[in-house]
Design a protein around this motif. Sequence first.
Motif, PDB file in Angstrom:
ATOM      1  N   UNK A  92       0.825  -1.204   0.000  1.00 16.98           N
ATOM      2  CA  UNK A  92       0.000   0.000   0.000  1.00 16.98           C
ATOM      3  C   UNK A  92       0.858   1.253   0.000  1.00 16.98           C
ATOM      4  N   UNK A  93       2.015   1.185   0.671  1.00 13.41           N
ATOM      5  CA  UNK A  93       2.924   2.337   0.707  1.00 13.41           C
ATOM      6  C   UNK A  93       3.802   2.357  -0.540  1.00 13.41           C
ATOM      7  N   UNK A  94       4.335   1.199  -0.883  1.00 12.19           N
ATOM      8  CA  UNK A  94       5.238   1.096  -2.037  1.00 12.19           C
ATOM      9  C   UNK A  94       4.615   0.144  -3.054  1.00 12.19           C
ATOM     10  N   UNK A  95       3.939   0.640  -4.096  1.00 14.92           N
ATOM     11  CA  UNK A  95       3.250  -0.218  -5.069  1.00 14.92           C
ATOM     12  C   UNK A  95       4.191  -1.240  -5.689  1.00 14.92           C
ATOM     13  N   UNK A  96       3.628  -2.397  -6.016  1.00 12.21           N
ATOM     14  CA  UNK A  96       4.409  -3.467  -6.621  1.00 12.21           C
ATOM     15  C   UNK A  96       4.024  -3.628  -8.086  1.00 12.21           C
ATOM     16  N   UNK A  97       4.915  -4.260  -8.824  1.00  7.92           N
ATOM     17  CA  UNK A  97       4.697  -4.475 -10.254  1.00  7.92           C
ATOM     18  C   UNK A  97       4.428  -5.959 -10.484  1.00  7.92           C
ATOM     19  N   UNK A  98       3.323  -6.247 -11.135  1.00  8.59           N
ATOM     20  CA  UNK A  98       2.960  -7.619 -11.494  1.00  8.59           C
ATOM     21  C   UNK A  98       3.193  -7.777 -12.995  1.00  8.59           C
ATOM     22  N   UNK A  99       4.037  -8.727 -13.360  1.00  6.67           N
ATOM     23  CA  UNK A  99       4.340  -8.951 -14.780  1.00  6.67           C
ATOM     24  C   UNK A  99       3.524 -10.118 -15.303  1.00  6.67           C
ATOM     25  N   UNK A 100       2.807  -9.885 -16.360  1.00  9.82           N
ATOM     26  CA  UNK A 100       1.976 -10.936 -16.948  1.00  9.82           C
ATOM     27  C   UNK A 100       2.821 -11.817 -17.860  1.00  9.82           C
ATOM     28  N   UNK A 101       2.399 -13.036 -18.097  1.00 10.18           N
ATOM     29  CA  UNK A 101       3.093 -13.857 -19.110  1.00 10.18           C
ATOM     30  C   UNK A 101       2.793 -13.327 -20.512  1.00 10.18           C
ATOM     31  N   UNK A 102       3.417 -13.914 -21.511  1.00  9.27           N
ATOM     32  CA  UNK A 102       3.163 -13.498 -22.893  1.00  9.27           C
ATOM     33  C   UNK A 102       1.733 -13.882 -23.274  1.00  9.27           C
ATOM     34  N   UNK A 103       0.966 -12.874 -23.691  1.00 10.41           N
ATOM     35  CA  UNK A 103      -0.446 -13.065 -24.036  1.00 10.41           C
ATOM     36  C   UNK A 103      -0.603 -12.860 -25.534  1.00 10.41           C
ATOM     37  N   UNK A 104      -1.239 -13.810 -26.193  1.00  7.64           N
ATOM     38  CA  UNK A 104      -1.398 -13.765 -27.652  1.00  7.64           C
ATOM     39  C   UNK A 104      -2.841 -13.437 -28.009  1.00  7.64           C
ATOM     40  N   UNK A 105      -2.996 -12.498 -28.942  1.00 10.00           N
ATOM     41  CA  UNK A 105      -4.296 -12.152 -29.492  1.00 10.00           C
ATOM     42  C   UNK A 105      -4.209 -12.116 -31.009  1.00 10.00           C
ATOM     43  N   UNK A 106      -5.354 -12.249 -31.682  1.00  7.27           N
ATOM     44  CA  UNK A 106      -5.384 -12.283 -33.143  1.00  7.27           C
ATOM     45  C   UNK A 106      -6.190 -11.096 -33.645  1.00  7.27           C
ATOM     46  N   UNK A 107      -5.560 -10.251 -34.494  1.00 10.66           N
ATOM     47  CA  UNK A 107      -6.252  -9.109 -35.069  1.00 10.66           C
ATOM     48  C   UNK A 107      -7.211  -9.580 -36.161  1.00 10.66           C
ATOM     49  N   UNK A 108      -8.012  -8.616 -36.679  1.00  9.97           N
ATOM     50  CA  UNK A 108      -9.012  -8.980 -37.682  1.00  9.97           C
ATOM     51  C   UNK A 108      -8.389  -9.457 -38.989  1.00  9.97           C
ATOM     52  N   UNK A 109      -7.137  -9.071 -39.272  1.00  8.37           N
ATOM     53  CA  UNK A 109      -6.493  -9.528 -40.500  1.00  8.37           C
ATOM     54  C   UNK A 109      -5.863 -10.906 -40.357  1.00  8.37           C
ATOM     55  N   UNK A 110      -6.067 -11.557 -39.203  1.00  7.50           N
ATOM     56  CA  UNK A 110      -5.590 -12.930 -39.013  1.00  7.50           C
ATOM     57  C   UNK A 110      -4.178 -13.058 -38.504  1.00  7.50           C
TER      58      UNK A 110
END
Length: 330
Positions: A126-144
């Motif tokens: 609460x005093x010193x904010x922490x950083x949470x790192x996400x894993x590699x997340x894959x998404x697909x755009x409309x062009x495939x």
Amino acid sequence: MNGWIPLGLLIIVLLVLISLFFRFVPVGLWITAYFSGVKVGIGNLIGMRLRRVVPKMIINPMIKATKAGLVINTNELEAHYLAGGNVNMVIDALIAAQRANIDLEFEQAAAIDLAGRNVFEAVQVSVNPKVIETPIIAGVAMDGIEVKAKAKVTVRANIERLVGGAGEETIIARVGEGIVTTVGSAAKHSIVLENPDSISQTVLRKGLDSGTAFEILSIDIADVDVGRNIGAKLQADQAVADKKIAQAKAEERRAFAVAQEQEMLAEVQRMRAKVVEAESEVPLAIAEAFRKGNLGIHDYYQLQNIQADTAMRESIAKDEKTAGDTVISE
């Protein structure tokens, strides 16, 4: 000499009793508490022993709380200890919260500790904010085209929502969902690559920290990269599937044609059998005609000549056809 034996036994018994007294009654702990400003009586310490409470687990945190200016009584600490809580960690959290001007009461800190969360770490976050790192997340755009992104989420603990609030796993899952949605709504993958900040802005507007024990301060895209051409792969897979379907249908038609051919061959054999059967009745019919006088010997010879002439003509035509085929082949 005999008078020294009872005296020695008496001294031994007194030493044993004194040792048991100081072992059962924490006089040293009482002296430390007294000179530290903690008002606790010997009887109270003995009562702790009888209540199966380790006195030092209560007095030492009480000394820290008194020195920090916190107003806490031993009954509250004993109750929390008997409930299975970590008294020392709760006191450390209260002291840290007081130094950081965070409003944290003992009951709230005790509830957080009993809920299984590290209340001291929560105050620190609460005093010193922490950083949470996400894993590699894959998404697909409309062009495939697949876009892979990794985000760093800066969070601050929300003391009010620590009891019953979701943890870091929920934050990571929601951020991942937001990234996939943002990438999937992009018309082209190049738009995401040109402006990765649009992902963090879109995700932040969703209010992902709702119902969690954290408050999201920022979402930063640490890395973004192009992945596979999912659209092309799906089209290729669809083409392969269509090809297999077409081959299966062609094989079905071929098998049907073969079956029809076999049926026609069988029908030809059946008709030939009928012809042979009909031809076998001709001599019988001629004999019957002789008996009835409907056919004379002259007529019979004339029929024989016609049959011989027809056979000769067929033989000549067959030889001419064979000779013509030989000339063409040469």
